[in-house]
Design a protein around this motif. Structure first.
Motif, short mmCIF file in Angstrom:
data_model
loop_
_atom_site.label_atom_id
_atom_site.label_comp_id
_atom_site.label_asym_id
_atom_site.label_seq_id
_atom_site.Cartn_x
_atom_site.Cartn_y
_atom_site.Cartn_z
N SER A 1 20.52 47.99 24.27
CA SER A 1 20.00 48.75 25.40
C SER A 1 18.75 49.49 24.93
O SER A 1 18.47 49.56 23.73
CB SER A 1 21.05 49.73 25.94
N CYS A 2 18.01 50.06 25.86
CA CYS A 2 16.78 50.77 25.51
C CYS A 2 17.16 52.03 24.73
O CYS A 2 17.92 52.87 25.21
CB CYS A 2 15.99 51.13 26.76
N SER B 1 13.39 52.15 18.44
CA SER B 1 13.42 53.04 19.60
C SER B 1 12.96 52.36 20.89
O SER B 1 12.88 53.01 21.92
CB SER B 1 12.55 54.27 19.34
N SER B 2 12.66 51.07 20.87
CA SER B 2 12.17 50.40 22.09
C SER B 2 13.23 50.30 23.14
O SER B 2 14.35 50.07 22.91
CB SER B 2 11.67 49.00 21.75
N LYS C 1 14.33 43.67 26.10
CA LYS C 1 15.38 43.49 25.08
C LYS C 1 15.02 42.42 24.05
O LYS C 1 15.21 42.65 22.84
CB LYS C 1 16.71 43.16 25.76
N PRO C 2 14.47 41.27 24.45
CA PRO C 2 14.11 40.27 23.43
C PRO C 2 13.03 40.77 22.46
O PRO C 2 12.98 40.35 21.31
CB PRO C 2 13.57 39.09 24.26
N TRP D 1 14.85 45.70 32.01
CA TRP D 1 14.73 45.95 30.57
C TRP D 1 15.51 44.91 29.78
O TRP D 1 15.00 44.33 28.82
CB TRP D 1 15.20 47.36 30.20
N SER D 2 16.76 44.66 30.20
CA SER D 2 17.62 43.75 29.42
C SER D 2 17.14 42.30 29.44
O SER D 2 17.55 41.51 28.59
CB SER D 2 19.07 43.84 29.91
#
Length: 124
Positions: A58-59, A123-124, A51-52, A46-47
């Motif tokens: 963070s999520c 909220s992503s 993230k981009p 995710w990061s």
């Protein structure tokens, strides 16, 4: 009148690719809200790959879902961690990172957290 709705993720209403080709989210919009199928390719994190797009540290999405295949490691912002694999039901609160474990894609269904996932919304 009773109805039956049958849809296929192969004809999703929207597909959102992750950075570096590390997977995608296929989204179906239903009367009960969005339902997503995500395919996280080996090496996805995710990061690194969302993230981009999300623009958060963070999520921040809450997830309620089911793992169809593959494995995912989830680490909460407070350090709590867990791993989910095929057949697992998962609920994950906002504030986490996650990554694919192993060399098999992790495929998950989520009926809570994928509506704004990988869009740049908070909220992503």
């Amino acid at each position: 009148m009773a109805t039956i709705v049958r849809r296929s993720f192969e004809s999703a209403d929207e597909t959102r690719p992750f950075e570096e080709g590390k997977g995608r989210l296929d989204l179906l919009n239903t009367d009960q809200g969005p339902v997503g199928r995500a395919v996280f390719e080996p090496g996805w994190q995710w990061s690194k790959h969302v993230k981009p797009i999300a623009g958060t540290d963070s999520c921040q999405a809450a997830h309620t879902g089911y793992v169809l295949s593959g494995r995912m490691k989830i680490v909460m912002d407070d350090g709590t961690e867990g791993e989910a694999g095929p057949g697992d039901f998962v609920q994950v609160a906002p504030g986490h990172d996650a990554w694919v474990v192993g060399d098999e894609p992790c495929v998950m269904l989520d009926w809570v957290g994928f509506g704004d996932y990988a869009t740049g919304a908070a909220s992503s």
